[in-house]
Motif scaffolding. Structure first.
Motif, PDB file in Angstrom:
ATOM      1  N   UNK A 126       6.370   9.155  -5.343  1.00  0.00           N
ATOM      2  CA  UNK A 126       6.871   8.996  -6.702  1.00  0.00           C
ATOM      3  C   UNK A 126       7.319   7.545  -6.950  1.00  0.00           C
ATOM      4  N   UNK A 127       8.099   7.001  -6.031  1.00  0.00           N
ATOM      5  CA  UNK A 127       8.599   5.632  -6.221  1.00  0.00           C
ATOM      6  C   UNK A 127       7.476   4.606  -6.129  1.00  0.00           C
ATOM      7  N   UNK A 128       6.500   4.868  -5.258  1.00  0.00           N
ATOM      8  CA  UNK A 128       5.352   3.958  -5.170  1.00  0.00           C
ATOM      9  C   UNK A 128       4.605   3.928  -6.502  1.00  0.00           C
ATOM     10  N   UNK A 129       4.456   5.100  -7.145  1.00  0.00           N
ATOM     11  CA  UNK A 129       3.764   5.153  -8.433  1.00  0.00           C
ATOM     12  C   UNK A 129       4.570   4.442  -9.517  1.00  0.00           C
ATOM     13  N   UNK A 130       5.908   4.595  -9.491  1.00  0.00           N
ATOM     14  CA  UNK A 130       6.744   3.970 -10.513  1.00  0.00           C
ATOM     15  C   UNK A 130       6.759   2.444 -10.402  1.00  0.00           C
ATOM     16  N   UNK A 188       0.858  -1.184   0.000  1.00  0.00           N
ATOM     17  CA  UNK A 188       0.000   0.000   0.000  1.00  0.00           C
ATOM     18  C   UNK A 188       0.897   1.238   0.000  1.00  0.00           C
ATOM     19  N   UNK A 189       0.291   2.382  -0.181  1.00  0.00           N
ATOM     20  CA  UNK A 189       1.077   3.630  -0.190  1.00  0.00           C
ATOM     21  C   UNK A 189       1.798   3.806   1.143  1.00  0.00           C
ATOM     22  N   UNK A 245      10.398   3.591 -14.598  1.00  0.00           N
ATOM     23  CA  UNK A 245       9.325   2.760 -14.046  1.00  0.00           C
ATOM     24  C   UNK A 245       9.791   1.302 -13.975  1.00  0.00           C
ATOM     25  N   UNK A 246       9.669   0.685 -12.790  1.00  0.00           N
ATOM     26  CA  UNK A 246      10.080  -0.716 -12.577  1.00  0.00           C
ATOM     27  C   UNK A 246       8.957  -1.407 -11.816  1.00  0.00           C
TER      28      UNK A 246
END
Length: 926
Positions: free
Chosen positions: A228-232, A206-207, A260-261
């Motif tokens: 940002x990293x959570x979205x990527x 989760x976020x 994005x990974x």
């Protein structure tokens, strides 16, 4: 992602590797929501947990978190980390044992004895049943974790896991982590709401979890960076860990500058570009080399590099790379340079792809280095695998041949099977020495017909081989004869057996002694059978006496006891068997052959001394193992003891069920002597129950067996004629032809005397005495009774006299009380009478106990499948017919019956039927 712990280190060969769970390189992220779903209510937990998701989703991390929670509340966790090698059923079995034995060594005791005695579905089922029975008996709450279960797809491995799930006792829960759907039938557990399945969407962070994870790994990470990293990554754990490693390795880089990974494909590309290319050359080279074996440590890493970097330097380098979060985990021993490491599968895939770009000579050099290092550490499986990958097939064969004797001595032929499976079949067919070892395995697994074909071909192929190798083949022929109950086959090689050639090793010379002793017993040369064991010093194998295996000194001592017992000297035999049983149990699984043989033969002595309950207890707890590892002589004796003990206890259905099991064993292996004894005991049981048609059917089958072997000179097979004649005597008595029965008894008496079967003479004398009395010839009856008592007193017999006829005891009482009777024989007769009264009292008290508790018996306690089996049981249907009626295996029926006995507090089939009838329980047709 949370640090992904490597799987439990497996017990491969003789490696001194810690069996503890791998240590995390960093902290694990707490995942309360998922843990709550895993735990549920303590009163109704899920019996099966399946975590299915692609690599990098945090399956192993979640299960390790759950493990911590389980251990904190007193549960035990057995962790099995699987690799591609574990798809072999024999390797999987070893992994299970290694995981469960630290919890309680007793859990695997019976299963370990059964493991490797075949890999067919029946053998696998027997092993699993032994394992779950051990788990149930331990009483501990156990969670068995199979990590990376997607590696299991062979029929044997899948069958084993399926049975573990289906047969799991109340104190066992199973958890499987897998990348792909498993070829298992799980619908029943799902329908019963006993299964929890978690997928990739469940495992994504989760976020808030992403924020917590990144704050632990990136200093100064704020909510903007975390968002940002959570979205990527879409909350993909492996992607989050990779981006955090990349940002740490690029000081000053901004989250906007990373890509994005969110899946394994983008992971590989980004890992290659942003992490591996930024490693120092020596770091990258070490990582690539360490990805070649399935696990590594600093000494192995130094060897694979092939450079003067020492172990200490490699250990420091590995520790620093792991500290930076580079997807590596250590098993244990943070300060131990020899501690084992594993690389996360995603990183290992990338490193292996890089390794494949290296020049072929360099790749071969690494495999050669791995082969030599593992061989020096006696880790045979890895050594053979890397020799094959180095293109050195001949060297791989030599490695297998080189460790075969060691594995034989340790009683671990299943490891040899596992090693041979790494070799190309074409190469195996060219190496007669290795084929000779595989023929030993065929005997070990009771594939006797296959072994006979292999031996026939090897006799041709080894015609010009060195004498020592040909002598090994001669011994194999002898062992095959023992297992096939074929003294004629053994007699054919007697001249070759008697003189071992120069160069014969200790194993060969030890085997010679045991096979010769067995053969001399059946030739009636009892003293010679004993002298070969007692007069010759036991040969040494690697400087020590060989105790285990069928060739060991303990089996040799059992054969000395057997020579006494066949003559009727039961007290001498008892002393030997008890000593052997104690020592074999102390020495463990390598001596299982001797332990089973001693237990089976000791049970015969205990029964003869009129302690049938103790005899039955001794063998019932070992019954499955006894049947799988024992020679036919032991199986015959165990069959007779259990059948007669259950009959004496008023349990004819249990006796018939046991005979059915032995009959199946005899048919499967083509053991006609065992079949003959089985039919004789069935004959007697049916006669006692007044079942005339069944009696005559048994006699017809015995007549057919006798006709098939008419005129055979083999001492074991000629015993079939003796068994058939004993049945004809009983049938003549059944039909009222007492004179005909007496004529047959006298003819049989002459044969038994010639063969030295003295114990049987006492039985025949007393059986004849009963018939003489019925014919009104009391003087003859008395004299034959006195002769029976003289023989019985000299040998210490009890049951041989009491089993001769139901009226034998009355004759013993009458003759023992006669005026002028020899005081010793009179006292002996009194002892027999007292023993008989005690047996009757014991049988009566046992039946009474069953009746007292009958009111508690109810089908409500049973599962639907168990109820079906009980319904068929009440129709006196044997296990084999129940199995056919329900479309399940014979072992499945026996497994459910054991559960029925436990739930109803019953001792066996007869007890179940009596309890249900006494309780008024009605069962209709299934």
């Amino acid at each position: 992602m949370p640090t992904l712990p490597a799987e439990r280190t497996k017990h491969n060969d003789a490696q001194p590797v810690s069996g503890s769970l791998p240590r995390s390189a960093g902290l694990l992220l707490s995942r309360e929501t998922l843990l709550a779903r895993l735990s549920l209510s303590a009163s109704a937990p899920h019996r099966l947990v399946v975590v299915q998701a692609p690599a990098g989703c945090g399956k192993t991390s979640l299960l390790q978190l759950w493990r911590r929670e389980l251990v904190s509340v007193g549960s035990e966790v057995a962790w099995v980390g699987l690799g591609s090698d574990d798809n072999d059923i024999l390797r999987l079995v070893d992994d299970l044992f290694a995981a469960l034995e630290p919890i309680d060594a007793a859990i695997t005791r019976e299963a370990r004895l059964l493991a490797g005695r075949g890999s067919d579905p029946e053998a696998v089922e027997r092993m699993v049943i032994g394992l779950v029975q051990g788990i149930a008996a331990s009483g501990r709450e156990i969670v068995l974790v199979l990590d990376d279960a997607h590696h299991l797809h062979s029929a044997g491995a899948v069958h084993a896991v399926q049975l573990l799930i289906e047969y799991a006792p109340a104190n066992l829960r199973c958890a499987l982590a897998t990348r792909t759907a498993l070829p298992l039938f799980l619908a029943r557990a799902r329908a019963a709401d006993q299964m929890l399945q978690l997928g990739p969407d469940d495992l994504r962070f989760s976020r808030d979890e992403s924020v917590e994870f990144l704050r632990e790994r990136l200093s100064g990470a704020d909510d903007r960076i975390a968002d940002r990293l959570h979205a990527l990554t879409d909350g993909w754990p492996a992607g989050l860990q990779l981006l955090s490693v990349a940002l740490r390795r690029r000081p000053g880089a901004l989250p906007e500058q990373v890509e994005r990974v969110c899946d394994p494909k983008t992971f590989s590309a980004y890992l290659e570009q942003e992490v591996l290319l930024r490693l120092a050359p020596d770091e990258l080279r070490l990582m690539v080399c360490c990805a070649v074996p399935s696990r590594f440590n600093a000494p192995l890493g130094a060897a694979l590099l092939g450079e003067p970097l020492g172990t200490a330097h490699c250990a420091a380098l590995l520790g620093r790379l792991a500290g930076e979060g580079l997807f590596m985990t250590r098993t244990a021993g943070a300060d131990d340079p020899a501690a084992w490491w594993r690389i996360h599968p995603l990183l290992r895939d990338v490193l292996r792809a890089r390794f494949e770009t290296w020049p072929a000579p360099e790749r071969r050099r690494v495999h050669v280095a791995a082969w030599h290092w593992f061989a020096a550490e006696a880790q045979h499986h890895d050594a053979v695998r890397h020799a094959m990958q180095a293109g050195e097939a001949d060297a791989a064969v030599e490695l297998v041949e080189g460790c075969a004797s060691e594995l034989f001595v340790r009683g671990e032929l299943r490891q040899l099977v596992s090693l041979v499976r790494l070799l190309p079949p074409a190469l195996l067919s060219e190496r007669a020495g290795l084929r000779l070892w595989m023929a030993w395995v065929e005997v070990y697994e009771r594939r006797l017909a296959e072994c006979a074909r292999t031996v026939a071909q090897l006799r041709i192929d080894l015609a010009d081989a060195p004498p020592a190798m040909r002598y090994r083949l001669t011994l194999l022929r002898g062992l095959l004869a023992v297992q096939s109950d074929d003294t004629l086959g053994a007699m054919a090689i007697l001249p070759e057996l008697q003189h071992a050639p120069d160069g014969a090793d200790g194993i060969a010379r030890a085997g010679r002694r045991n096979i010769l002793s067995w053969l001399y017993v059946y030739r009636g040369e009892y003293e010679r059978a004993r002298r070969i064991q007692l007069d010759e010093e036991p040969p040494l194998v690697e400087g020590q006496v060989l105790h285990g295996t069928p060739f060991g000194a303990l089996v040799g001592r059992c054969l000395v006891g057997l020579a006494h017992a066949v003559e009727g000297q039961m007290i001498q035999a008892e002393r030997i068997y008890r000593d052997v049983l104690f020592e074999a149990d102390q020495r463990g699984s390598s001596c299982v052959d001797a332990a089973c043989m001693a237990a089976g033969l000791l049970a015969e002595v205990l029964y003869e001394l009129n302690d049938p309950a103790a005899a039955a207890r001794l063998v019932e707890e070992r019954l499955d193992v006894l049947e799988r590892v024992s020679i036919p002589d032991t199986v015959v004796r165990v069959m007779l003891v259990l059948t007669r003990a259950r009959r004496m206890a008023g349990r004819p259905l249990d006796a018939l069920a046991h005979l059915e099991q032995v009959e199946d064993y005899a048919q499967r292996l083509g053991l006609d002597r065992v079949m003959a004894y089985c039919l004789l005991e069935q004959f007697k049981l049916h006669a006692e129950r007044g079942e005339s048609e069944a009696v005559r059917d048994c006699m017809a089958q015995l007549d057919a067996l006798d006709a098939r072997h008419a005129g055979v000179e083999s001492e074991t097979l000629s015993e079939i004629m003796v068994v058939a004649e004993r049945a004809r005597i009983r049938l003549a008595i059944w039909d009222g032809d007492l004179q005909g029965a007496l004529r047959r008894i006298d003819a049989l008496w002459v044969l038994c005397e010639r063969r030295g079967r003295i114990r049987r003479l006492a039985y025949l004398h007393l059986q004849a005495a009963v018939l003489e009395r019925r014919l009104g010839r009391d003087d003859v009856a008395r004299e034959r009774t006195r002769e029976a008592l003289r023989i019985g007193h000299r040998l210490g017999l009890v049951r041989s006299l009491l089993d001769a006829d139901p009226d034998a005891l009355a004759l013993i009482e009458m003759v023992g009380a006669e005026p002028g009777m020899d005081p010793l024989l009179a006292f002996y007769a009194q002892r027999i009478q007292a023993s008989a009264r005690q047996s009757q009292a014991n049988a009566g008290s046992g039946q009474g106990a069953g009746s007292d508790s009958a009111r508690t018996a109810s089908l409500e306690l049973l599962s639907p499948r168990e109820t079906e089996i009980v319904q068929l049981l009440q129709q006196s249907m044997p296990n084999k017919k129940i199995a056919r009626a329900l479309g399940v295996s014979l072992d499945t029926v026996k497994w459910h019956l054991k559960n029925v006995y436990g739930k109803l507090g019953a001792t066996g089939r007869d007890d179940v039927v009596q309890r249900l009838r006494a309780a008024g329980t009605k069962t209709g047709a299934p």
